[in-house]
Design a protein around this motif. Structure first.
Motif, mmCIF file in Angstrom:
data_model
loop_
_atom_site.group_PDB
_atom_site.id
_atom_site.type_symbol
_atom_site.label_atom_id
_atom_site.label_comp_id
_atom_site.label_asym_id
_atom_site.label_seq_id
_atom_site.Cartn_x
_atom_site.Cartn_y
_atom_site.Cartn_z
ATOM 1 N N VAL A 71 -14.506 10.138 28.068
ATOM 2 C CA VAL A 71 -15.128 11.355 27.536
ATOM 3 C C VAL A 71 -15.253 11.219 26.022
ATOM 4 O O VAL A 71 -14.253 11.103 25.308
ATOM 5 C CB VAL A 71 -14.297 12.604 27.892
ATOM 6 N N LEU A 72 -16.486 11.251 25.537
ATOM 7 C CA LEU A 72 -16.740 11.092 24.108
ATOM 8 C C LEU A 72 -16.687 12.419 23.359
ATOM 9 O O LEU A 72 -16.328 12.468 22.190
ATOM 10 C CB LEU A 72 -18.107 10.444 23.893
ATOM 11 N N ALA A 73 -17.083 13.497 24.031
ATOM 12 C CA ALA A 73 -17.109 14.807 23.367
ATOM 13 C C ALA A 73 -17.203 15.907 24.412
ATOM 14 O O ALA A 73 -17.674 15.678 25.527
ATOM 15 C CB ALA A 73 -18.292 14.900 22.410
ATOM 16 N N ILE A 74 -16.743 17.086 24.033
ATOM 17 C CA ILE A 74 -16.946 18.291 24.835
ATOM 18 C C ILE A 74 -17.664 19.295 23.948
ATOM 19 O O ILE A 74 -17.196 19.622 22.853
ATOM 20 C CB ILE A 74 -15.616 18.873 25.340
ATOM 21 N N LEU A 75 -18.804 19.779 24.418
ATOM 22 C CA LEU A 75 -19.638 20.694 23.642
ATOM 23 C C LEU A 75 -19.610 22.079 24.276
ATOM 24 O O LEU A 75 -19.587 22.217 25.496
ATOM 25 C CB LEU A 75 -21.075 20.168 23.583
ATOM 26 N N LYS A 76 -19.619 23.108 23.438
ATOM 27 C CA LYS A 76 -19.521 24.484 23.924
ATOM 28 C C LYS A 76 -20.700 25.315 23.413
ATOM 29 O O LYS A 76 -21.632 24.777 22.808
ATOM 30 C CB LYS A 76 -18.202 25.101 23.476
ATOM 31 N N ASN A 77 -20.634 26.633 23.668
ATOM 32 C CA ASN A 77 -21.733 27.512 23.283
ATOM 33 C C ASN A 77 -22.018 27.434 21.783
ATOM 34 O O ASN A 77 -21.103 27.421 20.963
ATOM 35 C CB ASN A 77 -21.427 28.973 23.674
ATOM 36 N N GLY A 78 -23.304 27.338 21.466
ATOM 37 C CA GLY A 78 -23.740 27.194 20.075
ATOM 38 C C GLY A 78 -23.961 25.752 19.673
ATOM 39 O O GLY A 78 -24.638 25.480 18.682
ATOM 40 N N ASP A 79 -23.383 24.810 20.441
ATOM 41 C CA ASP A 79 -23.606 23.391 20.159
ATOM 42 C C ASP A 79 -24.946 22.940 20.740
ATOM 43 O O ASP A 79 -25.484 23.569 21.651
ATOM 44 C CB ASP A 79 -22.487 22.536 20.775
ATOM 45 N N PHE A 80 -25.461 21.839 20.223
ATOM 46 C CA PHE A 80 -26.702 21.280 20.753
ATOM 47 C C PHE A 80 -26.502 19.821 21.106
ATOM 48 O O PHE A 80 -25.559 19.171 20.649
ATOM 49 C CB PHE A 80 -27.860 21.462 19.760
ATOM 50 N N LEU A 81 -27.383 19.301 21.937
ATOM 51 C CA LEU A 81 -27.294 17.911 22.367
ATOM 52 C C LEU A 81 -28.677 17.409 22.756
ATOM 53 O O LEU A 81 -29.604 18.193 22.939
ATOM 54 C CB LEU A 81 -26.325 17.757 23.543
ATOM 55 N N GLY A 82 -28.783 16.084 22.859
ATOM 56 C CA GLY A 82 -30.040 15.469 23.262
ATOM 57 C C GLY A 82 -30.925 15.055 22.116
ATOM 58 O O GLY A 82 -31.985 14.470 22.321
ATOM 59 N N GLU A 83 -30.457 15.322 20.875
ATOM 60 C CA GLU A 83 -31.317 15.048 19.716
ATOM 61 C C GLU A 83 -31.411 13.556 19.396
ATOM 62 O O GLU A 83 -32.418 13.088 18.866
ATOM 63 C CB GLU A 83 -30.810 15.820 18.488
ATOM 64 N N MET A 84 -30.373 12.778 19.750
ATOM 65 C CA MET A 84 -30.348 11.381 19.337
ATOM 66 C C MET A 84 -31.514 10.580 19.935
ATOM 67 O O MET A 84 -32.207 9.841 19.222
ATOM 68 C CB MET A 84 -29.018 10.727 19.723
ATOM 69 N N SER A 85 -31.735 10.734 21.239
ATOM 70 C CA SER A 85 -32.826 9.994 21.882
ATOM 71 C C SER A 85 -34.195 10.424 21.347
ATOM 72 O O SER A 85 -35.118 9.608 21.269
ATOM 73 C CB SER A 85 -32.789 10.200 23.401
#
Length: 229
Positions: A71-85
């Motif tokens: 597990v590299l990270a746990i993201l919660k409400n207010g966080d964003f993801l998918g931007e790297m690709s």
């Protein structure tokens, strides 16, 4: 999930936008719901969208060379993801899996670039987020190299307590739901070794477990042990 603009204006990524821009983004995002254990995207897939977590939690994971989950990270409400690709044009670098029922807002690749190109604060926020995640990856490597298993576990327990129970942390006693296998995957250890460490912590009265629920009896004492190393 209510009106998107009400949520979006409180997300750091969008906090500097004008009311007009917030409304525009709110009109562009699409809601998405995923159940616990459902995969949002897989490593190797093409990046086609940017995600903002409204409620719930998502873990970012990769498989080790031995086939074990890390597990590299746990993201919660207010966080964003998918931007790297979206930014580098390369396939997804990890899996994203829901730890619990999760609601998201989704922004397509085209709309994402339109938003970023015209918003300097968004660029700074994304770069800051990438920097934080890189530092966490560095910390993980450092911990794996220099901290023993007991210290790594105690440090992760503090991180999880603060992630899941920010208000309760101040009171000292904290409970959160996480399997010992999942924690093992976060600190680069086997489930058996982590189970043994948990048994020692229970015997010392530092925490108790019931099913998936972990209750830390005195988070301040755990923090002191972490600082001692």
């Amino acid at each position: 999930m209510g009106r998107p603009e009400i949520f979006l204006k409180n997300v750091p990524l969008f906090c500097d936008l004008s009311v007009t821009d917030i409304r525009r983004i709110a009109e562009l995002v699409e809601p998405q719901f995923i159940r616990k254990g459902e995969v949002l995207f897989r490593r190797g897939e093409e990046g086609t969208a940017f995600y903002i977590i409204v409620t719930g939690k998502i873990k970012i994971v990769r498989q080790s060379s031995l086939g074990e989950e890390v597990v590299l990270a746990i993201l919660k409400n207010g966080d964003f993801l998918g931007e790297m690709s979206l930014l580098d044009g390369l396939p997804r670098s990890a899996d994203a899996v829901a730890l619990e029922e999760t609601n998201l807002y989704v922004l397509s690749r085209t709309e994402f670039f339109s938003f970023v190109i015209n918003n300097e604060s968004a660029i700074k926020s994304i770069l800051s987020s990438l920097s934080v995640r890189l530092r966490k990856a560095d910390d993980f490597l450092e911990d794996s190299s220099f901290l023993n298993l007991s210290s790594r576990l105690l440090k992760r327990i503090v991180d999880l307590a603060e992630l899941y129970c920010q208000d309760e942390v101040k009171k000292g006693r904290v409970s959160f739901s996480m399997t010992q296998s999942e924690i093992a995957s976060m600190i680069g250890a086997t489930r058996e070794s982590v189970n043994k460490e948990f048994r020692n912590l229970r015997e010392k009265g530092l925490l108790s477990t019931a099913g998936k629920t972990i209750t830390v009896h005195d988070i301040d004492k755990i923090k002191k042990l972490v600082r001692k190393g």
